[in-house]
Design a protein around this motif. Structure first.
Motif, PDB file in Angstrom:
ATOM      1  N   GLU A   1       0.971  -1.254   0.203  1.00 21.52           N
ATOM      2  CA  GLU A   1      -0.018   0.183  -0.063  1.00 21.52           C
ATOM      3  C   GLU A   1       0.962   1.268  -0.014  1.00 21.52           C
TER       4      GLU A   1
ATOM      5  N   VAL B   1      -3.175   3.849  -1.590  1.00 20.83           N
ATOM      6  CA  VAL B   1      -3.612   3.336  -2.702  1.00 20.83           C
ATOM      7  C   VAL B   1      -2.711   2.074  -2.903  1.00 20.83           C
ATOM      8  N   THR B   2      -3.195   1.273  -4.032  1.00 19.53           N
ATOM      9  CA  THR B   2      -2.762   0.154  -4.312  1.00 19.53           C
ATOM     10  C   THR B   2      -1.757   0.127  -5.552  1.00 19.53           C
TER      11      THR B   2
ATOM     12  N   GLN C   1      -2.759   1.617  -8.368  1.00 17.29           N
ATOM     13  CA  GLN C   1      -3.221   3.024  -8.473  1.00 17.29           C
ATOM     14  C   GLN C   1      -2.112   4.148  -8.602  1.00 17.29           C
TER      15      GLN C   1
ATOM     16  N   TYR D   1       5.453   8.515  -2.431  1.00 22.41           N
ATOM     17  CA  TYR D   1       4.571   7.756  -1.713  1.00 22.41           C
ATOM     18  C   TYR D   1       5.116   7.321  -0.517  1.00 22.41           C
TER      19      TYR D   1
END
Lengths: 532, 847
Positions: free
Chosen positions: A326, A347-348, A351, A358
């Protein structure tokens, strides 16, 4: 049932090695997500049967993945400390097959112990091999590694994850020859081990170098400088014709090119595998000294191998079957940092957005203990796919430790990599550095403590680094433009400060991983010791 | 001329080798095997080049230069043998043997040096040969050279043969066969040198080139033609062509000798007649020949024809699935020596694959179901060709396999999967079990099997369609459960078998009308489907779920007595709550079932249904009587909701006054519900209990805040005030019509089970004891005390679980209902009691 390269060689099925180890590159993002969800489903069922899992999944009433992502809180090592530090194996979701440790950043725990289940362990080893195959391949499907290839290994020893994974798991998969053999190496001091490895590799050759870039670099410099030790050892080398032949070949090549002898004249490694963020900084120098383009990867003790670089050396391709991945978008990450009560959205893999940063959150598959665990790393998505090599999975690059960002007046957030690159690009000859955000008359200042070796005034150093920083980070240059503020300060450390620091720490019996000070915002005590 | 042709062949060889080097280099020149093949080819180029030069200078009549080139050729010949061995060793990745290769390299170097310096030791002179080529005389070192070369060749053969015998992989085995053929060709070509008549003919060069191409083919092609098939086809056509040529020659001779008088058109006509006759004659001959070769080289191919003839009999009628499986299994056993075979058949209804095996008896043996989302399903579905398990295991999607699934897959011990397709539709797979470490299947076998499976696919498809039709006639299309016809059939069958006692559970969905009224009839249909699926999960393998009509289902249980039937009914009731939760159905949206059970030792189906129906009616009446199961109309529900919200606000206000018991009501509710479920309470009883638990302390509104938060011991007056709270609470709730029933529970929640007013803690006056205290009140009382003990209070910290258990044990049958208390203790022991965390009180949280 999973076949190892060792077995494949024995059964004359070597042309299947690529398929066995590298076939994850054939997956589309949808297929990878299918694997992610399937394995998460399995992991949830395993977790529910364990005490640790029941504790972590207390908020869940169903098996739905949506509920898992919305109800299960993020975790840190603190949530596992009770189970893992005391190795309470009965309470874990899977049978611990191998305990590895890391020293951890905060120093809160002497060692952060992490259990690997047999499946997790084997899978992680598989991806280390995949990484080495990619490192040696010039194109898709090319497996150049062969049994008996030598590995010059300079990472931490067992049971550190890097040493444990490399030695035990990799050897389980592939019949490499270690220089020096792990049983001998682990009895030796880190620097003696490198020395011994180098000596052995003169006779045996180096097929795979696995270590940190700075070691490769220092070996290169050592050769370029024409070390007196080498001349001293020449007599003993005469006893080994292979070493002698290698040296003669090196000398001929260097004479022909009219320069000093370099490692690449002596060895021709198939793989230069490097860890650590200095990989990017020293890449060009490593290529200069060693001839090969190093390969990197993204791994951690808690998550095993998360992403590996392929043969074209673009970003690291995410691995779908070790952890449920994630990603917390950067804005959400910042918000959660400012407000610890805020639960950021994730988000995965499918995505992810290109060029976005991130924070990575992992949930171990295959019986591992970690659930929605914040690794504390920020990664940048370099590409969602790489059509050039036909890989459809997202590519990432390590961006920074989440705690290591230095915020300058809200204008920019500097990473260790950016500052390091600025120092490196400035052309200043230095041994090492640390940086600390300080305030000077209520103005934020970036104070770089530099152990420089050349003759350079403080102002000159400040100007040079400042310019390079401004070039590398436009937001940094805005600080000066908009606030009329030059936030950089350089403090010269006494020469050899880092060497002395390491010696002091070694004398104190500090763990190998904490011998060197942290570069970003080290404690005042560290600065004080360095200034001594 | 021989010299010229020889030179041309050598030049051609060089070109072939260069092309091979290019092809390998383009693939990858860095891979160890490729590298060794390239070296080997370079050595061949050197050999052929020197040989070419020998031819050229022979043609020019320059024996001195011919000798020089012969001497230069010497190390290349030894090198060819040694490097061929290196290719085999690298292919085998045998690093012990690599030492021998390294030794070989030194030998090549030594021979090169020797032949340059003292070439006469190898070849002292050349002699002219009738072919025009000069042939060398052998010197004293030539025998040693020969020995070394043949030793390496012998070693190559030995190593390969040893591996071949051990090998269990079809592809590797075929590769090894080709490489062994390569060794044989080299050996054969080398022996040609010893035949004097063949000296000067470039036969050796031709064979060596053939070998180089074979090595290239064996190493770089993944789908190799089966060598046996290759030889068989080659021989078959060779002999056929020879016979045709011989026949034609014979016909021409006959024509020219016998038909001489009929020259011109007549001869042409005769020839045509003869050729036509010959062709007609050859077709059966060719078939016979082919069959003969098949029998020798490929029995599988021979068997294929027979098996195909046999399966044409299947066309006569649509065979039931089991009969078809049986036939196929028999054929595989008879012709391919495979027993058993498995059938992985795709379910038409849900696309899952089911693994079958035919077993003697009526029913097939189903081993496992592979769901649609199983990685194996994904992999198999895309496959057009036969798949080995080893192919499956390297598919990237297999990474999503669970440990258990992997275990199952391995335990199935399947080796190959042959797809059965009709046009583009995948019907399933015929699977062959693993044969362990024995000789792997040959490609020719796989090919035959694949053809056979392709032929039977259509019969399997027909059988499936037939089964589907049969299934449809006994299945309710909406829910997938069986219909009444099936019930009648099965009942009749079981009656004939005298499989008594037979039991039946009749169930209907209590609130089915609610779903239809509130969410529409489609939602109602969904509920029916889900209930059918839920019931199917709850029953045993021999039981049947039947949709009886409307919202009524029947579970028919042959050979089941009353006790077992009751157990099934209890399991259904127990699982219902969990199932509702998993489905996300809460509050009034929960699906509720009424269950009536009936068992009989003899009688008709109608009797059985009638009895169960009566039971159901009894239950309904009893529910109505207790007024616990009131089906609320929407206005009542709405009122209840509003009233509940108001009272909850009141509860909140009470809790805010007593910070130490913040969250107490919520926790009591959780504990009470868990105990109640364990005690097999269900449905509306739980709802009533939940409400009572939330509201049980509402009477504390009348207790001053300073008393509630007092840390010192309470005075008698304080105690009296606190002891009033159940009564006050009950009175408050009694004012609200919908809480009347709860009011009673709240009023008695501090009663002691033994009714002892002088015990400690004392019973709050209510004059009830034992079973006279309502069951829900007893549960509430236990849950209330449990929470009090496990949370901190102003006057003490929370107790440890061991202390709590001790107290519970002591008070079982005294303060608390004994059975319920023991139930709670067992839940604690088995770790079945979920304990919510103690909430932080508002002031702690700084609100």
């Amino acid at each position: 049932m999973e076949v190892t390269a060792r077995q494949l060689f024995q059964e004359n099925r070597q042309d299947e090695i690529w398929d066995h180890y590298c076939n994850f590159l054939e997956l589309s993002t949808d297929e990878a997500m299918k694997i992610q969800y399937r394995l998460l489903e399995e992991q949830l069922s395993v977790l529910k049967k364990s005490k640790l899992g029941q504790e972590l999944l207390a908020g869940m009433t169903s098996d739905s993945i949506e509920e898992f992502r919305s109800k299960v809180p993020f975790t840190t090592y603190k949530d596992y400390a009770h189970y893992l530090l005391e190795k309470n194996e009965d309470d874990l979701p899977g049978d611990a097959f191998y305990w590895v440790h890391t020293s951890g950043r905060s120093g809160e725990y002497r060692h952060k112990w992490v259990p690997y289940t047999k499946r997790f362990w084997e899978r992680a080893g598989r991806y280390v091999i995949a990484s080495l195959i990619f490192g040696s391949a010039g194109k898709k499907g090319e497996v150049v590694l062969e049994p008996g290839d030598t590995i010059f290994f300079t990472l931490a020893p067992r049971p550190y994850m890097s040493g444990a994974l490399m030695v035990d798991s990799v050897l389980h998969h592939f019949p490499f020859k270690f220089l020096p053999p792990p049983e001998i190496a682990e009895e030796m001091d880190f620097f003696d081990r490198i020395e011994k490895g180098l000596q052995m590799s003169l006779t045996e050759g180096i097929d795979v170098f696995y270590g940190i870039a700075s070691i490769l670099l220092s070996i290169g410099k050592h050769f370029e400088g024409g070390s007196t030790d080498r001349k001293k050892n020449l007599g003993s080398l005469l006893m080994s014709p292979r070493a002698l032949a290698r040296l003669i070949k090196g000398m001929i090549v260097s004479r022909r090119k009219k320069r000093g002898i370099l490692p690449k004249d002596i060895w021709n490694p198939k793989v230069l595998a490097m860890g650590g963020m200095d990989c990017d900084i020293f890449r060009d120098k490593v290529i200069h000294y060693w001839g090969g383009n190093p390969i990197e990867g993204y791994a951690s003790t808690e998550a095993g191998v998360t992403a590996v670089q392929t043969w074209n050396r673009s970003g690291n391709v995410l691995i779908p079957d070790q952890n449920f991945l994630e990603f917390i978008p950067f804005a959400e990450h910042l918000r959660s940092k400012e407000d610890p009560g805020y639960i950021p959205r994730t988000v995965t893999m499918d995505q992810l957005q290109e060029n976005e940063i991130y924070e990575i959150v992992i949930t171990n598959f295959l019986g591992g203990p970690f659930v929605r665990y914040r690794l504390g790393d920020l990664v940048k998505v370099t590409a969602k796919e790489d059509p050039a090599i036909g890989v459809c999975l997202p590519h990432i690059k390590f961006y920074s430790r989440a705690d290591d960002l230095i915020d300058l007046a809200g204008f920019t957030r500097l990473t260790e990599l950016t500052i390091w690159r600025a120092i490196e690009n400035s052309g200043i000859s230095y041994n090492d550095w640390v940086v600390k955000k300080e305030t000077d008359q209520e103005t934020p200042v970036l104070n770089i403590y530099l152990d420089a070796s050349g003759k350079l005034s403080k102002e000159e150093a400040e100007e040079k680094i400042h310019q390079k920083l401004a070039e590398l980070d436009s937001d940094y240059s805005d600080v000066e433009k908009m606030l009329n503020l030059k936030p950089l300060k350089v403090t010269f450390l006494p020469e050899g400060a880092f060497q002395r620091y390491i010696q002091k720490k070694r004398a104190e019996g500090v763990d190998l991983a904490r011998l060197k000070p942290y570069r970003m915002n080290p404690s005042s005590d560290t600065i004080k010791t360095l200034l001594e | 001329m021989v010299v010229v042709y020889g030179a041309l062949i050598k030049a051609l060889n060089i070109m072939i080798y260069c092309a091979l080097v290019y092809l390998i280099g383009r693939k990858s020149y860095r891979q160890p095997v490729n590298k060794s093949i390239i070296l080997y080819l370079l050595m061949l180029i050197a050999w052929q080049f020197t040989s070419l030069m020998v031819s050229i200078y022979s043609y020019q009549g320059r024996p001195d230069l011919v000798l020089q080139w012969y001497q230069l050729q010497t190390p290349t010949i030894a090198g060819y043998f040694i490097l061929f061995y290196a290719v085999i060793t690298t292919f085998r990745y045998d690093y012990e043997r690599m030492k021998l290769c390294r030794l070989g390299y030194f030998i090549i170097l030594a021979i090169a040096i020797l032949s340059l310096a003292w070439g006469n030791l190898f070849l002292p002179a050349v002699q002219s040969h009738p072919t025009g080529l000069y042939v060398p005389e052998f010197g004293p070192l030539i025998p040693i050279l020969g020995m070394i070369s043949f030793s390496y060749l012998g070693l190559a053969f030995y190593d390969l043969w040893r591996d071949y015998r051990k090998s269990t992989y079809t592809k590797v085995r075929t590769q090894q066969e080709y490489l062994l053929l390569g060794v044989f060709l080299v050996f054969f070509a080398s022996t040609l040198n010893f035949i004097d008549q063949l000296q000067g003919f470039p036969l050796e060069a031709v064979f060596v080139s053939l070998q180089a191409i074979i090595i290239f083919y064996a190493v770089f092609y993944h789908q190799l033609i089966d060598l046996k098939l290759f030889i068989r086809t080659g021989l078959s056509y060779l002999i056929l062509v020879a016979i045709i040529i011989a026949s034609l020659v014979l016909s021409i001779i006959v024509i020219s000798m016998r038909m001489f008088d009929f020259a011109g058109y007549a001869a042409l006509f005769t020839s045509l007649v003869l050729i036509t006759f010959l062709l007609l004659w050859f077709t059966p001959t060719r078939k016979k020949l082919q069959s003969g070769f098949d029998n020798i080289f490929s029995p599988e191919q021979a068997n294929l024809y027979k098996i195909l003839e046999e399966i044409t009999t299947f066309q006569e009628t649509v065979l039931p699935m089991q009969s078809l499986f049986k036939k196929v299994q028999q054929l595989c056993h008879k012709y391919f020596d495979i027993n058993p075979v498995y059938f992985l058949i795709k379910n038409i209804s849900d696309n899952n694959f089911v693994l079958w095996q035919y077993c003697d008896g009526e029913e097939g043996n189903v081993f496992m179901t592979i769901n649609e989302d199983h990685p194996l399903t994904d992999i198999l579905r895309k496959s057009q060709e036969p798949l080995f398990l080893s192919d499956v295991m390297i598919h990237p999607m297999i990474k999503g396999l669970w440990a258990k699934e992997l275990e199952d897959l391995v335990s199935m011990k399947l080796e190959a999967f042959f797809p059965m397709r009709v046009k583009d539709e995948l019907i399933g797979f015929l699977c062959i079990p693993s044969r362990g470490d024995t000789i792997p299947f040959r490609y020719s076998f796989l090919r035959s099997m694949h053809l056979f499976v392709s032929h039977i696919a259509v019969y399997i498809k027909n059988a499936l369609l037939h089964e589907q039709n049969v299934q449809l006639s006994i299945t309710d299309t909406l829910t997938g459960a069986y219909n009444r016809r099936m019930l009648e059939n099965i009942f009749e069958r079981e009656t004939q078998r005298s499989n008594f006692p037979m039991s039946l559970i009749m169930t209907d969905i209590r609130n089915f009308k609610y779903f239809n009224d509130h969410y529409g009839h489609q939602a109602g249909d969904r509920v029916l489907k889900e209930v059918a699926s839920f019931l199917n999960k709850c029953i045993r393998s021999n039981d049947l779920v039947i949709r009886y009509g409307g919202d009524e289902f029947i579970i028919f249980m042959p050979g089941t007595d009353e006790r077992k039937a009751q157990m099934v009914a209890e399991r259904i009731q127990d699982s219902l709550e969990d199932w509702n939760r998993k489905m996300g159905l809460t509050g009034e949206d929960k699906i509720m079932l009424k269950l009536g059970t009936c068992t009989m030792e003899e009688g008709s189906l109608d009797d059985l249904i009638y009895e169960a129906d009566q039971q159901l009616l009894e239950i309904q009446k009893s529910m109505d009587k207790q007024e616990l199961y009131t089906i609320y109309d929407s206005s009542v529900r709405e009122k209840r909701k509003i009233s509940k919200q108001m009272v909850l606000a009141l509860v909140k206000s009470v809790e805010l006054r007593d910070t130490y018991t913040y969250g107490h009501s919520e926790r009591v509710k959780d504990y009470a519900l868990q105990i109640a479920k364990k005690a097999s309470l269900f449905g509306p009883q739980l709802e009533v209990l939940a409400d009572a638990a939330i509201l049980h302390d509402i009477g504390k509104i009348a207790v001053p805040q300073e008393i509630l938060q007092k840390k010192e011991p309470l005075t008698e007056d304080d105690t009296r005030l606190i002891q009033l709270h159940p009564v006050v609470g009950a009175d408050i709730l009694a004012e609200v019509q919908i809480f009347e029933e709860i009011s009673n529970i709240v009023r008695h929640h501090h009663e002691r089970y033994d009714g002892d007013c002088f015990a400690f803690p004392p019973a709050y006056p209510g004059n009830l004891k034992g079973e006279n205290i309502p069951l829900l009140t007893r549960i509430l009382s236990l849950a209330d005390a449990f929470d009090a003990m496990t949370t901190s209070r102003p006057y003490r910290d929370s107790l440890t679980m061991n202390m709590v258990k001790d107290i519970l044990e002591q008070e079982a049958g005294k303060q608390f209902d004994k059975e319920l208390t023991m139930l709670l203790i067992s839940m604690i022991d088995k770790n079945e009691l979920w304990m919510p965390e103690e909430s932080e009180s508002p002031d702690v949280r700084g609100i």
